[in-house]
Write an enzyme that holds these catalytic residues in place. Structure first.
Site, PDB file in Angstrom:
ATOM      1  N   SER A 147       0.802  -1.225   0.000  1.00  0.00           N
ATOM      2  CA  SER A 147       0.000   0.000   0.000  1.00  0.00           C
ATOM      3  C   SER A 147       0.833   1.273   0.000  1.00  0.00           C
ATOM      4  O   SER A 147       0.388   2.295  -0.515  1.00  0.00           O
ATOM      5  CB  SER A 147      -0.942  -0.006   1.207  1.00  0.00           C
ATOM      6  OG  SER A 147      -0.224  -0.175   2.409  1.00  0.00           O
ATOM      7  N   HIS A 150      -4.950  -3.209  -2.968  1.00  0.00           N
ATOM      8  CA  HIS A 150      -4.489  -2.282  -4.013  1.00  0.00           C
ATOM      9  C   HIS A 150      -4.260  -2.965  -5.357  1.00  0.00           C
ATOM     10  O   HIS A 150      -3.813  -2.329  -6.304  1.00  0.00           O
ATOM     11  CB  HIS A 150      -3.214  -1.567  -3.563  1.00  0.00           C
ATOM     12  CG  HIS A 150      -3.422  -0.737  -2.346  1.00  0.00           C
ATOM     13  ND1 HIS A 150      -3.862   0.566  -2.402  1.00  0.00           N
ATOM     14  CD2 HIS A 150      -3.297  -1.041  -1.029  1.00  0.00           C
ATOM     15  CE1 HIS A 150      -3.978   1.033  -1.171  1.00  0.00           C
ATOM     16  NE2 HIS A 150      -3.649   0.079  -0.319  1.00  0.00           N
ATOM     17  N   LYS A 208     -10.903   0.628  -2.413  1.00  0.00           N
ATOM     18  CA  LYS A 208      -9.847   1.265  -3.200  1.00  0.00           C
ATOM     19  C   LYS A 208     -10.362   1.395  -4.635  1.00  0.00           C
ATOM     20  O   LYS A 208     -11.205   2.244  -4.889  1.00  0.00           O
ATOM     21  CB  LYS A 208      -8.555   0.461  -3.071  1.00  0.00           C
ATOM     22  CG  LYS A 208      -8.174   0.146  -1.608  1.00  0.00           C
ATOM     23  CD  LYS A 208      -7.559   1.310  -0.877  1.00  0.00           C
ATOM     24  CE  LYS A 208      -7.587   1.231   0.634  1.00  0.00           C
ATOM     25  NZ  LYS A 208      -6.802   0.188   1.286  1.00  0.00           N
TER      26      LYS A 208
HETATM   27  C1  LIG Z   1      -6.852  -0.002   2.929  1.00  0.00           C
HETATM   28  C2  LIG Z   1      -6.271  -1.331   3.236  1.00  0.00           C
HETATM   29  C3  LIG Z   1      -6.895  -2.209   4.104  1.00  0.00           C
HETATM   30  C4  LIG Z   1      -8.080  -1.814   4.930  1.00  0.00           C
HETATM   31  O1  LIG Z   1      -9.217  -1.815   4.173  1.00  0.00           O
HETATM   32  P1  LIG Z   1     -10.474  -0.968   4.693  1.00  0.00           P
HETATM   33  O2  LIG Z   1     -11.592  -1.521   3.903  1.00  0.00           O
HETATM   34  O3  LIG Z   1     -10.168   0.449   4.385  1.00  0.00           O
HETATM   35  O4  LIG Z   1     -10.599  -1.241   6.148  1.00  0.00           O
HETATM   36  C5  LIG Z   1      -6.379  -3.479   4.242  1.00  0.00           C
HETATM   37  N1  LIG Z   1      -5.260  -3.843   3.591  1.00  0.00           N
HETATM   38  C6  LIG Z   1      -4.610  -3.009   2.778  1.00  0.00           C
HETATM   39  C7  LIG Z   1      -3.371  -3.474   2.092  1.00  0.00           C
HETATM   40  C8  LIG Z   1      -5.085  -1.730   2.583  1.00  0.00           C
HETATM   41  O5  LIG Z   1      -4.420  -0.867   1.821  1.00  0.00           O
END
Ligand SMILES: *Cc1c(COP(=O)(O)O)cnc(C)c1O
Length: 399
Positions: free
Chosen positions: A199, A227, A256
């Site tokens: 991320s 991602h 995302k």
């Molecule tokens: C954003 C993210 C999460 C968390 O997801 P949410 O739905 O925002 O709680 C988990 N893992 C990664 C790699 C992320 O970038």
């Protein structure tokens, strides 16, 4: 009567308790502030999938994870609004009670088909997914190997599980192999957990090799593809880049590239049935609002119908990395590591003055000494604006 609603019970809390707590928080905040590590929320209105309004200014955002600009896509919004009209604003209960809206099953079937899995389970968020899934499968007699740069919620799940946690160096297969050889024998069950696309670094885990090591050492593999979905592997995610990889728990989010909220895991039917029976963040939490599931399903349809939208994300990110002679982007995320927190904050402010929102990312989100600008590219970013951003970033990189 359990009380407190009219304020009477609340006023019984001894003032000394809250004063001590307040003093604790003040001390912590002052120490963080001194190290440029205090964080503040900045009200930001997202005007569409690209532009935001902040502090009275209109800025082009390179800090949203809305990689396909689907948060404001007409079909995605229409699906969410129609679901609110039909099903209401919330699920009303845990899925195991009365909260299992039929939209969830349809979405799970779509996700399983996309990932080539037998089944899927939808979660309230990515954080809930990882913190619930991991303790479902490993416990105190077990081993979990985690890439050192894996997302915070993987670490939360690992800690909750009580398993022995062995971090391995980022994407370092020799280190992973060595840790498996050293510790696998002492554990009953073993799980390897990694991000698919990282991320804060935007690079990709070598899932072919990780999967081979997992199989050789009788370990399970969990990949968090928050991602990767909608961006790499023709939109099917990181595992699709490694046809030989076997991912036991293919987790990802709707938050995302899908532009919404919520998460999923794809796995075999028995694994998913077990999750729906025992995972605490499924059993003891209210079902995702139906509108979020409807929006995610509509977003998956857009991805299937518009491969050029998916391809544009990498093309945009690579336009930027090639303009700055950075290593070629492997995903939507491009880090510009400046190291020092103060310098990174100043760089973000300088870009804001030129109309760009590129938020500074500081520890503990990234390791100490690696504060960075994190640029996130989306399908809709105009090419000439990317060139203008590159020109603005170049002088900030010279130390
Ligand atoms: C954003 C993210 C999460 C968390 O997801 P949410 O739905 O925002 O709680 C988990 N893992 C990664 C790699 C992320 O970038």
């Amino acid at each position: 009567m359990t009380g407190g609603f009219n304020g009477t019970a609340l006023s019984c809390i001894p003032p000394a308790v809250s004063d001590s707590l307040t003093a604790f928080a003040q001390g912590k905040l002052a120490a963080l502030e001194a190290r440029s590590l205090k964080r503040t929320l900045v009200p930001t209105r997202r005007l569409d999938g690209l532009w935001v309004e902040r502090g009275g200014r209109r800025l082009l955002s390179f800090s949203c994870n809305d990689y396909l600009n689907l948060s404001h896509h007409p079909a995605v919004k229409a699906a969410a609004m129609a679901a609110v009209e039909t099903h209401g604003a919330g699920s009303g209960a845990s899925r195991l009670v009365t909260g299992d809206n039929p939209i969830f099953g349809l979405l799970e079937a779509k996700l399983a088909a996309l990932k080539g899995a037998e089944a899927a389970c939808v979660f309230g968020s990515g954080y809930l997914a990882n913190s619930g899934i991991i303790p479902t499968f490993v416990g105190p007699r077990d081993l979990i190997l985690v890439d050192e740069l894996a997302h915070a919620c993987i670490w939360s799940g690992a800690q909750l599980s009580g398993a022995r946690i062995e971090p391995f160096r980022h994407n370092d297969m020799a280190d992973l192999a060595q840790k498996l050889a050293l510790h696998r024998g002492e554990a009953e069950r073993a799980l390897i957990a990694t991000d698919g696309v990282f991320s804060m670094d935007g690079d990709v885990a070598p899932l072919g090799e990780i999967s081979a090591l997992a199989r050789a050492h009788d370990a399970w593999l969990l990949v968090d593809d928050a991602h990767g979905l909608g961006v790499v592997g023709q939109g099917r995610g990181t595992a699709a880049m490694f046809p030989q990889a076997k991912v036991d728990l293919a987790m990802g989010t709707f938050s995302k590239a899908l532009g919404g909220y919520g998460a999923y895991v794809c796995a075999s039917r028995p694994v998913v049935d077990f999750i729906k029976t025992r995972t605490r963040t499924v059993v003891y939490t209210t079902g995702l609002p139906p509108a979020n599931a409807a929006a995610a399903a509509a977003a998956l349809d857009v991805i299937a119908a518009e491969p050029e939208r998916v391809a544009a994300v990498l093309a945009k990110a690579r336009r930027f990395t090639s303009a700055l002679d950075l290593p070629e982007a492997q995903s939507a995320v491009v880090p510009i590591v400046l190291g020092d927190e103060g310098r990174t904050l100043a760089a973000a402010r300088a870009l804001e003055d030129q109309g760009f929102l590129v938020v500074a990312i500081r520890p503990p989100t990234v390791p100490a000494g690696t504060a960075r600008l994190r640029a996130a590219f989306t399908a809709g970013h105009p090419g000439d604006e990317i060139d203008r951003l590159a020109a603005a970033v170049r002088p900030l990189m010279a130390s």
